[in-house]
Design a protein around this motif. Structure first.
Motif, PDB file in Angstrom:
ATOM      1  N   GLN A  63       0.738  -1.207  -0.043  1.00 17.88           N
ATOM      2  CA  GLN A  63       0.057   0.036   0.089  1.00 17.88           C
ATOM      3  C   GLN A  63       0.755   1.448   0.018  1.00 17.88           C
ATOM      4  O   GLN A  63       0.510   2.070  -0.734  1.00 17.88           O
ATOM      5  CB  GLN A  63      -0.795  -0.212   1.396  1.00 17.88           C
ATOM      6  CG  GLN A  63      -1.911  -1.020   1.176  1.00 17.88           C
ATOM      7  CD  GLN A  63      -2.638  -1.147   2.141  1.00 17.88           C
ATOM      8  OE1 GLN A  63      -2.250  -1.086   3.368  1.00 17.88           O
ATOM      9  NE2 GLN A  63      -4.061  -0.942   2.240  1.00 17.88           N
ATOM     10  N   LEU A  64       1.982   1.206   0.651  1.00 15.58           N
ATOM     11  CA  LEU A  64       2.972   2.324   0.809  1.00 15.58           C
ATOM     12  C   LEU A  64       3.473   2.528  -0.894  1.00 15.58           C
ATOM     13  O   LEU A  64       3.443   3.721  -1.355  1.00 15.58           O
ATOM     14  CB  LEU A  64       3.939   2.164   1.814  1.00 15.58           C
ATOM     15  CG  LEU A  64       5.142   3.022   1.794  1.00 15.58           C
ATOM     16  CD1 LEU A  64       4.405   4.256   2.351  1.00 15.58           C
ATOM     17  CD2 LEU A  64       6.187   2.632   2.381  1.00 15.58           C
ATOM     18  N   GLY A 117       1.787   1.749  -3.286  1.00 15.50           N
ATOM     19  CA  GLY A 117       0.838   2.338  -4.425  1.00 15.50           C
ATOM     20  C   GLY A 117       0.698   3.862  -3.961  1.00 15.50           C
ATOM     21  O   GLY A 117       0.396   4.489  -5.018  1.00 15.50           O
ATOM     22  N   MET A 118       0.850   4.071  -2.811  1.00 16.30           N
ATOM     23  CA  MET A 118       0.687   5.606  -2.366  1.00 16.30           C
ATOM     24  C   MET A 118       1.754   6.301  -2.954  1.00 16.30           C
ATOM     25  O   MET A 118       1.432   7.488  -3.659  1.00 16.30           O
ATOM     26  CB  MET A 118       0.841   5.692  -0.762  1.00 16.30           C
ATOM     27  CG  MET A 118       0.943   7.059  -0.423  1.00 16.30           C
ATOM     28  SD  MET A 118      -0.343   7.905   0.011  1.00 16.30           S
ATOM     29  CE  MET A 118      -0.837   6.719   1.438  1.00 16.30           C
ATOM     30  N   LEU A 164      -1.999   3.676   6.835  1.00 16.84           N
ATOM     31  CA  LEU A 164      -1.920   4.908   5.724  1.00 16.84           C
ATOM     32  C   LEU A 164      -3.096   5.631   5.526  1.00 16.84           C
ATOM     33  O   LEU A 164      -3.577   6.352   4.489  1.00 16.84           O
ATOM     34  CB  LEU A 164      -1.324   4.538   4.530  1.00 16.84           C
ATOM     35  CG  LEU A 164      -0.073   3.916   4.543  1.00 16.84           C
ATOM     36  CD1 LEU A 164       0.390   3.273   3.225  1.00 16.84           C
ATOM     37  CD2 LEU A 164       1.018   5.274   4.772  1.00 16.84           C
ATOM     38  N   VAL A 209      -4.402  11.990  -0.244  1.00 19.38           N
ATOM     39  CA  VAL A 209      -4.103  11.765  -1.623  1.00 19.38           C
ATOM     40  C   VAL A 209      -5.230  11.572  -2.510  1.00 19.38           C
ATOM     41  O   VAL A 209      -5.530  12.101  -3.375  1.00 19.38           O
ATOM     42  CB  VAL A 209      -3.054  10.531  -1.807  1.00 19.38           C
ATOM     43  CG1 VAL A 209      -3.068  10.164  -3.213  1.00 19.38           C
ATOM     44  CG2 VAL A 209      -1.897  10.580  -1.366  1.00 19.38           C
ATOM     45  N   LEU A 217      -9.543   4.547  -4.504  1.00 19.10           N
ATOM     46  CA  LEU A 217      -8.267   5.042  -4.239  1.00 19.10           C
ATOM     47  C   LEU A 217      -7.957   4.934  -2.749  1.00 19.10           C
ATOM     48  O   LEU A 217      -7.219   4.076  -2.241  1.00 19.10           O
ATOM     49  CB  LEU A 217      -7.601   6.241  -4.992  1.00 19.10           C
ATOM     50  CG  LEU A 217      -6.294   6.655  -4.620  1.00 19.10           C
ATOM     51  CD1 LEU A 217      -5.283   5.611  -5.341  1.00 19.10           C
ATOM     52  CD2 LEU A 217      -6.149   7.916  -5.144  1.00 19.10           C
ATOM     53  N   ALA A 229      -8.118   1.436  -1.588  1.00 21.58           N
ATOM     54  CA  ALA A 229      -6.912   0.664  -1.822  1.00 21.58           C
ATOM     55  C   ALA A 229      -5.860   0.888  -0.836  1.00 21.58           C
ATOM     56  O   ALA A 229      -4.915  -0.138  -0.603  1.00 21.58           O
ATOM     57  CB  ALA A 229      -6.797   0.677  -3.349  1.00 21.58           C
ATOM     58  N   LEU A 230      -5.621   2.039  -0.682  1.00 22.21           N
ATOM     59  CA  LEU A 230      -4.589   2.512   0.014  1.00 22.21           C
ATOM     60  C   LEU A 230      -4.545   2.502   1.519  1.00 22.21           C
ATOM     61  O   LEU A 230      -3.574   2.254   2.399  1.00 22.21           O
ATOM     62  CB  LEU A 230      -3.941   3.978  -0.407  1.00 22.21           C
ATOM     63  CG  LEU A 230      -3.584   4.203  -1.573  1.00 22.21           C
ATOM     64  CD1 LEU A 230      -3.321   5.472  -1.967  1.00 22.21           C
ATOM     65  CD2 LEU A 230      -2.418   3.098  -1.921  1.00 22.21           C
ATOM     66  N   ALA A 231      -5.939   2.516   2.138  1.00 18.52           N
ATOM     67  CA  ALA A 231      -6.157   2.578   3.558  1.00 18.52           C
ATOM     68  C   ALA A 231      -6.654   1.558   4.409  1.00 18.52           C
ATOM     69  O   ALA A 231      -6.698   1.371   5.529  1.00 18.52           O
ATOM     70  CB  ALA A 231      -6.908   3.831   4.168  1.00 18.52           C
ATOM     71  N   ILE A 249      -9.460  -4.593  -0.342  1.00 17.15           N
ATOM     72  CA  ILE A 249      -8.544  -3.697  -1.315  1.00 17.15           C
ATOM     73  C   ILE A 249      -8.803  -4.165  -2.682  1.00 17.15           C
ATOM     74  O   ILE A 249      -8.845  -3.306  -3.662  1.00 17.15           O
ATOM     75  CB  ILE A 249      -7.000  -3.878  -1.046  1.00 17.15           C
ATOM     76  CG1 ILE A 249      -6.672  -3.480   0.438  1.00 17.15           C
ATOM     77  CG2 ILE A 249      -6.185  -3.579  -2.122  1.00 17.15           C
ATOM     78  CD1 ILE A 249      -5.245  -3.811   0.578  1.00 17.15           C
ATOM     79  N   VAL A 287      -2.856  -7.392   5.291  1.00 18.43           N
ATOM     80  CA  VAL A 287      -1.737  -6.765   4.231  1.00 18.43           C
ATOM     81  C   VAL A 287      -0.432  -6.123   5.128  1.00 18.43           C
ATOM     82  O   VAL A 287       0.568  -6.488   4.745  1.00 18.43           O
ATOM     83  CB  VAL A 287      -1.869  -5.817   3.181  1.00 18.43           C
ATOM     84  CG1 VAL A 287      -2.936  -6.528   2.142  1.00 18.43           C
ATOM     85  CG2 VAL A 287      -2.874  -4.759   3.902  1.00 18.43           C
TER      86      VAL A 287
END
Lengths: 638, 164, 103
Positions: free
Chosen positions: A617-618, A620-621, B90, B97, C20, C23-25, C32, C95
């Motif tokens: 994920q990092l 992707g970020m 995150l 973002v 998005l 998927a990231l968080a 995801i 993950v």
């Protein structure tokens, strides 16, 4: 007319014998080393014959110069260096000196070095040296002169350190090389300075430029002083004289050839060859005269108290070279100040200096060979362990005595004539120095005959062999000595001085001048005093030493010059100071820089690798942040 | 006619956005999967508004029929009752973002001068078939490669999950 | 007000951003994957909108959408296979606990 190839052959034949010995004899015929001796003698003998031919040609030639073409050696852009040879009177005389003395020394060496395991190597180096010296003499441009100059320096190093397993010899060789290198640095700087200002290396062209005045002023003076510094190093003048006494660690024939007759004379030859430049600069030529005169008396005082024969002879050489420099200098001063006209003065200076060089080569080489002969019999050079050798070694005694009389300047032997010339010239132009060298005449006679009486007269004081075991040296050693003795007598009678453009002297007429009488009286006084102290022992040497104790210490410690150089300059200033600073700089700055770069890279890596978290994920970020950043850039910068 | 399309659009848009938010934010994964299926359906509705009739059908068949079912199966096979649907480390940066991305896209969309064409297209199936399979400008090669790709994906999946 | 191209595009953008974020968080691998599906759908919407409003005569827009759907299907298949495989060996689909490739 003499073809150029012959002149080049004079130089190349000894190199050829070096090559033959090094590449053919030593690898394949090492069980018969005497072949090396024969090859060397053959090549140098041939060079001698060719040099005699050259001399005859030069005598016949108009103006005593043979013109030789020169060849282009190297051309880089605008710079071009030519090779060529100059065969004029000066060169012809030097050729004779070098080849003749070298030949006699090689013959002598066959006896002296017999049985030494490095026999072939010795002759190889001797050939190399002779070739380099001949090249030096004949070179017509400064580049090649410098090349051969360094060549003889190298051979000196190789031959002083010939018995390299002796640490004193190795040290002495290194010292010789380094001290002369110091002088050579000035020489090289002068060559480059001259080239930068005139665009030529050719000696003839430089002379013309100097005489016309195009090359003048500060440039000329500095260049001349630079060239002279090379001569000071090579000819062991003060302050670069310290290497020559230590160089006596080498085999005695080496001392005879290199450190008495030829290599050390190269410095004098250089000044003579470049004399028009020197004579055009008052400061430079005065420097030459002063250093020459001072060195003459300085070295003579030290020679008074040395106990090792070779050391006495070494300091004697330094002193006599000072005489030669003074001769050149005195005439040059007269020319520079206008007392002498230029054309006449230029030739006179060369004549005065080189005439003494010519004579000195013979009697000094003979003195050294005699010392070698004495060593061959007694196994030592310490005069305190000698005495009474005149009975056991009559030939050695006779030749040594003749050489001593010659160096003391006793009429009509050779040394008298050339010393007269120097004394006369210095009286006219540099009276103070004249006084100094007049005293030196006395000192020379005294120390020389001190050696004679201590070594050959009285009772044998040594213990290594009893008197029955002492014997004369073999014929192969005595023969050259006899020849040199004959030369030591007659070389002054040869018209060398006139040939070089100097003045002639009449045989008996010389006795008429008061100068001659003064020097003869002083010499005789010196001989008599030595006789009184060391032969008849009317005055005890011991009591004299005690009476003049502080002066004695000053002389025997050689004015502490060696200590000054080695302990003060080298150790404290250079090694502890400058070199230590460089070492610290190298450790901290340079190593620090290199290690710092490495360490910085490692540290940076350690921090940067934290980016690799393994979590998609990092990553992707990061992709999307990157996209946004690109958009932003386009947005801002249109 | 216009007004109908407008109402339909706004309703469907609201449902899509709500369902998407539910997918991402709901704690119960199963519920999230259901809302995902709802989202797929409404996207098919959008396609119809845009006169892409075949695509709407394909959307329902493929997404709802295949992908939706697959996802529900996977959820059942990897049940983690305690965890549920937590947020990762995150969260905040992702939010930022996402918002920035959204703002950028909207800015681009609004400020660009799209050359909008006014004509209304005919029913699309035959044209679509022609575009796909015709000899001169067809996408036959791509079509076949896509079929091979699907085959490879199936085989790969089977290899990955079979019992050793 | 009539719906124009911009409306559909903005809708697509919002959907994409939500996907998005998801998927990231999110930590659950299946969530995801579902978010990625949302993103793909958003792309499909915008592609069809472009086809409809910019080049309706050219069928390329729809062809593109068909291929995107095919690829989405293939991707879900393989992705879920991987997730199940990981679940079998590690008992988790979180993950943040699957980070062997870290420094």
């Amino acid at each position: 007319m003499m073809p150029t190839e012959v002149a080049l052959a004079i130089i190349l034949l000894p190199f050829l014998s070096f090559a033959i010995i090094s590449f053919i004899i030593r690898p394949f015929f090492n069980n018969r080393p005497q072949i090396s001796g024969y090859v060397t003698i053959a090549s140098i003998g041939t060079s001698l014959i060719l040099s005699l031919w050259a001399l005859v040609e030069v005598v016949k030639a108009p103006g005593h110069v043979l013109t030789m073409p020169d060849y282009l050696w190297l051309a880089i852009g605008d710079t071009s260096i030519h090779i060529g040879v100059t065969v004029d009177a000066l060169a012809a005389v030097m050729l004779i000196v070098v080849t003749l003395v070298s030949l006699l020394v090689q013959i002598y060496s066959q006896g002296y070095m017999h049985g030494d395991p490095g026999y072939s190597r010795y002759f190889a180096f001797m050939s190399l040296f002779t070739g380099s010296m001949l090249g030096l003499v004949l070179a017509d441009n400064l580049v090649f002169l410098y090349l051969f100059w360094e060549g003889v320096g190298l051979c000196s190093y190789l031959l002083i350190g010939f018995w390299f397993h002796k640490p004193e010899a190795a040290r002495a060789a290194t010292k010789a090389f380094l001290v002369t290198r110091l002088g050579d640095f000035g020489f090289l700087a002068a060559i480059l300075l001259l080239y930068a200002n005139t665009g030529t290396f050719d000696i003839g062209e430089l002379h013309e430029l100097a005489l016309v005045g195009t090359l003048g002023g500060a440039v000329l003076t500095w260049a001349a002083i630079g060239i002279f510094s090379g001569a000071v190093g090579k000819s062991a003048q003060f302050p670069l004289h310290t290497w020559l006494p230590d160089a006596m660690e080498g085999p005695t024939p080496v001392s005879a050839l290199i450190h008495a007759a030829t290599m050390v004379a190269a410095g004098v030859y250089l000044v003579a060859r470049m004399f028009p430049m020197f004579a055009s600069s008052t400061e430079a030529i005065t420097t030459v005269a002063i250093i020459g005169g001072f060195t003459a008396i300085f070295a003579a005082t030290i020679a008074l108290v040395m106990n090792d024969i070779k050391r006495v002879l070494a300091y004697s050489t330094i002193s006599q070279l000072g005489y030669m420099m003074l001769g050149l200098g005195a005439v040059g001063v007269a020319v520079a100040s206008g007392a002498l006209d230029l054309e006449h003065g230029l030739m006179l200076g060369v004549a005065v200096g080189i005439f003494h060089l010519f004579n000195h080569a013979f009697f000094k080489a003979l003195l050294f060979l005699g010392a070698g002969s004495v060593n061959h019999a007694t196994g030592t050079f310490d005069m305190r362990l000698m005495g009474g050798l005149r009975k056991a070694m009559p030939w050695t005694y006779a030749t040594f005595l003749i050489a001593s009389l010659s160096i003391a300047g006793i009429w009509p032997l050779a040394g008298f004539w050339s010393k007269e010339g120097i004394l006369a010239e210095s009286f006219h132009s540099v009276p103070i120095l004249f006084a100094l060298v007049l005293i030196t005449v006395f000192l020379t006679a005294f120390y020389m005959f001190r050696v004679v009486f201590m070594t050959f007269c009285g009772e044998y004081r040594g213990q290594s062999q009893d008197s029955h075991g002492l014997h004369e040296s073999p014929m192969v050693m005595i023969g050259p000595m006899v020849l040199l003795a004959i030369l030591a007598v007659v070389s002054g009678w040869l018209p060398i001085s006139e040939f070089l453009g100097g003045e002639s002297h009449s045989f008996f007429g010389a006795l008429a001048s008061p100068m001659s009488w003064a020097s003869l009286v002083l010499a005789g006084l010196g001989i008599f005093l030595a006789y009184a102290i060391y032969s008849k022992k009317w005055i005890s040497a011991e009591s004299l030493r005690r009476a003049f104790a502080p002066i004695y210490t000053l002389f025997s410690r050689k004015y502490w010059v060696d200590e000054l150089y080695e302990n003060f300059f080298v150790m404290r200033i250079l090694i502890d100071g400058l070199f230590a600073a460089f070492h610290r700089f190298d450790d901290r700055v340079i190593d620090g820089l290199v290690n710092g770069v490495a360490g910085g890279t490692v540290a940076a890596g350690r921090h940067i690798r934290r980016v690799q978290t393994g979590q998609l994920q990092l990553y992707g970020m990061a992709i999307f942040v990157g996209i946004l950043a690109i958009v932003a850039v386009f947005f801002i910068f249109g | 006619m216009e007004i109908g399309i407008t109402i339909a659009f706004w309703v469907l848009a609201a449902v899509i956005i709500g369902a998407a938010l539910a997918v991402v934010l709901l704690r119960n994964i199963f519920h999230a999967a259901i809302f995902l299926v709802l989202c797929f359906f409404t996207v098919a509705g959008i396609f119809i508004i845009l006169s892409a009739d075949f695509l709407a059908g394909a959307q329902v068949l493929i997404y709802v029929g295949a992908i939706g079912v697959l996802i529900i199966f996977a959820i059942m096979l990897t049940r983690e009752t305690q965890r549920g649907n937590p947020s990762g480390r995150l969260r905040l940066p992702a939010l930022i973002v996402g918002l920035l991305f959204l703002i950028t896209m909207v800015a681009v969309v609004v400020s660009t001068n799209w050359n909008v064409v006014a004509e209304i297209p005919e029913p699309t199936i035959s044209s679509l078939a022609q575009a796909l399979f015709s000899k001169e400008n067809g996408f036959v090669l791509a079509f076949e490669i896509a079929a091979v790709l699907l085959l490879a994906a199936i085989i790969g999946a089977i290899v990955l999950v079979r019992e050793k | 007000m009539a719906v124009g191209l911009e409306h559909f595009l903005i809708l697509s953008a919002i959907l994409f951003s939500i996907g998005l974020y998801g998927a990231l968080a999110k930590r659950n691998a299946i969530v995801i994957l579902m978010s990625v599906e949302l993103m793909l759908n958003a792309v499909n919407i915008s592609l069809v909108a472009f086809w409809r409003y910019v080049a309706p005569a050219l069928m390329t827009g729809q062809v593109f959408v068909i291929f995107v759907m095919v690829l989405a299907a293939a991707e879900v298949v393989v992705g879920l296979a991987i997730i199940i495989s990981i679940y079998r060996s590690r008992e988790t689909v979180d993950v943040e606990q699957i980070d062997l490739m870290k420094w």
